[in-house]
Scaffold this motif. Sequence first.
Motif, short mmCIF file in Angstrom:
data_model
loop_
_atom_site.label_atom_id
_atom_site.label_comp_id
_atom_site.label_asym_id
_atom_site.label_seq_id
_atom_site.Cartn_x
_atom_site.Cartn_y
_atom_site.Cartn_z
N ASN A 123 0.71 -1.20 0.14
CA ASN A 123 0.09 0.03 0.02
C ASN A 123 0.95 1.13 -0.07
OD1 ASN A 123 -2.36 1.33 0.32
ND2 ASN A 123 -2.25 1.82 2.42
N ALA A 124 1.92 1.18 0.86
CA ALA A 124 2.93 2.52 0.82
C ALA A 124 3.57 2.74 -0.45
CB ALA A 124 3.69 2.21 1.97
N ALA A 125 3.98 1.64 -1.06
CA ALA A 125 4.66 1.76 -2.07
C ALA A 125 3.91 2.36 -3.57
CB ALA A 125 5.26 0.32 -2.76
N LYS A 126 2.48 1.64 -3.39
CA LYS A 126 1.53 2.09 -4.38
C LYS A 126 1.25 3.49 -4.13
CE LYS A 126 -2.58 1.72 -3.90
NZ LYS A 126 -3.90 1.28 -3.65
N ASN A 127 1.11 4.10 -2.94
CA ASN A 127 0.68 5.35 -2.85
C ASN A 127 1.86 6.43 -3.15
OD1 ASN A 127 -1.81 4.79 -1.82
ND2 ASN A 127 -1.30 4.72 0.16
N MET A 170 2.43 6.75 3.01
CA MET A 170 3.54 6.41 2.23
C MET A 170 4.45 5.67 2.71
SD MET A 170 2.72 8.49 0.00
CE MET A 170 1.66 9.95 -0.31
N LEU A 171 5.71 5.54 1.81
CA LEU A 171 6.66 4.67 2.37
C LEU A 171 7.42 5.17 3.60
CD1 LEU A 171 8.53 3.71 -1.20
CD2 LEU A 171 7.51 2.12 0.60
N GLN A 172 7.35 6.31 3.69
CA GLN A 172 8.27 6.89 4.87
C GLN A 172 7.25 6.53 6.14
OE1 GLN A 172 7.31 8.54 2.20
NE2 GLN A 172 8.66 10.09 1.72
N HIS A 173 6.19 6.36 6.03
CA HIS A 173 5.20 5.88 7.25
C HIS A 173 5.63 4.43 7.48
CE1 HIS A 173 2.51 9.17 6.18
NE2 HIS A 173 2.14 9.36 7.25
N SER A 220 15.39 -2.81 6.97
CA SER A 220 16.56 -2.91 6.04
C SER A 220 16.38 -3.45 4.78
CB SER A 220 17.70 -3.66 6.67
OG SER A 220 18.10 -3.48 8.00
N SER A 221 15.53 -4.32 4.58
CA SER A 221 14.91 -4.67 3.28
C SER A 221 14.40 -3.74 2.49
CB SER A 221 14.12 -6.12 3.45
OG SER A 221 14.67 -7.09 4.07
N ALA A 222 13.49 -2.74 3.16
CA ALA A 222 12.61 -1.88 2.56
C ALA A 222 13.68 -0.66 1.99
CB ALA A 222 11.54 -1.32 3.44
N ALA A 223 14.81 -0.27 2.92
CA ALA A 223 15.82 0.48 2.56
C ALA A 223 16.60 0.27 1.33
CB ALA A 223 16.71 0.83 3.85
N MET A 271 14.11 0.50 -1.85
CA MET A 271 13.83 1.95 -2.02
C MET A 271 15.45 2.55 -2.63
SD MET A 271 11.79 3.58 1.14
CE MET A 271 12.27 5.42 0.41
N SER A 272 16.39 2.26 -2.36
CA SER A 272 17.51 2.61 -2.73
C SER A 272 17.81 2.30 -4.31
CB SER A 272 18.96 2.21 -1.92
OG SER A 272 18.84 2.90 -0.76
N LEU A 273 17.69 1.05 -4.53
CA LEU A 273 17.49 0.34 -5.86
C LEU A 273 16.56 0.96 -6.79
CD1 LEU A 273 18.01 -3.47 -5.10
CD2 LEU A 273 19.75 -1.65 -5.86
#
Length: 286
Positions: A62-66, A238-241, A256-259, A262-264
């Motif tokens: 949901n966060a990635a889509k938003n 959002m992803l930051q949430h 860590s996986s989400a970070a 996001m970096s990639l």
Amino acid sequence: MKTNKLKKDFLFISPSLTGVLIFFIIPFGVVIYYSGIDGVVSRNPVGLGNYVNLMRNTAFQNAAKNTAVFSLFAVPLSIILSLGMSLVLEQSIPMKSVIRTFFLSPLMVPTASVVLIWQVMFDYHGVVNEAMKLMGLSSVDWIKSDYSQWVVVILFLWKNLGYNMVLFMSALSNIPKDILEVAKLDGVGMWKTFWYIKMRFITPSIFFVGIISLINSFKVFREVYLLAGDYPYDSLYMLQHFMNNTFRSLDYQKLSSAAIVMSLVMIVIIGILFISENKLSRDLEG
């Protein structure tokens, strides 16, 4: 001689290299390590297991889509509107300085103050709903409705258009005047002048503004957090949430996986923008 020069050069840049190593490279390596283990205590390697679990997580989806939808609308609008305003302000129009000041004023206003203005405007009993009542329309809880993301898009644009506009005005002012004058004397139309002359000079600025706007769109968490808190309406999550709430739960593997993901994604998007810039620049020069 060359060896001594290399040693001196390395000596001069060693403080900067040390800072980059301590504050960027080593922490990023630690994040990669945490994304590949099952826990901080056991530290058993799990390969890509944490990434698979992350992709199956509904909150992350949901966060990635938003975030993707927000960036997809906010970034192009930011580029197009700021470029359009800079082209308008380049002309001799009345109240030019007033218009420029209006769009530059958000740069001087703290984020919390801007959000306070938006709360006054888009609250259920706010200015917008009161105006709608006068027109015979029903009130809308803007921050807790399907329109909530558009409220943040408008906030994002109002806060960032002025800065982008300044960058475009600077790029337009650096276009050689003699080229524009020759085009005008030859009867070249406004659209052809813009596309074949001005675009050639401002293309680097367009992609720079695009990258800056993309980065700012990923940092919209501040505004959304002040507007709606840790767990806002679904379309504002959002992803930051997700990152912030995951950190609070001390789930370092998921965080860590989400970070890393996001970096990639950011690296891929910025790489595509640079490749597109080079291709467009070659097409315009051709």
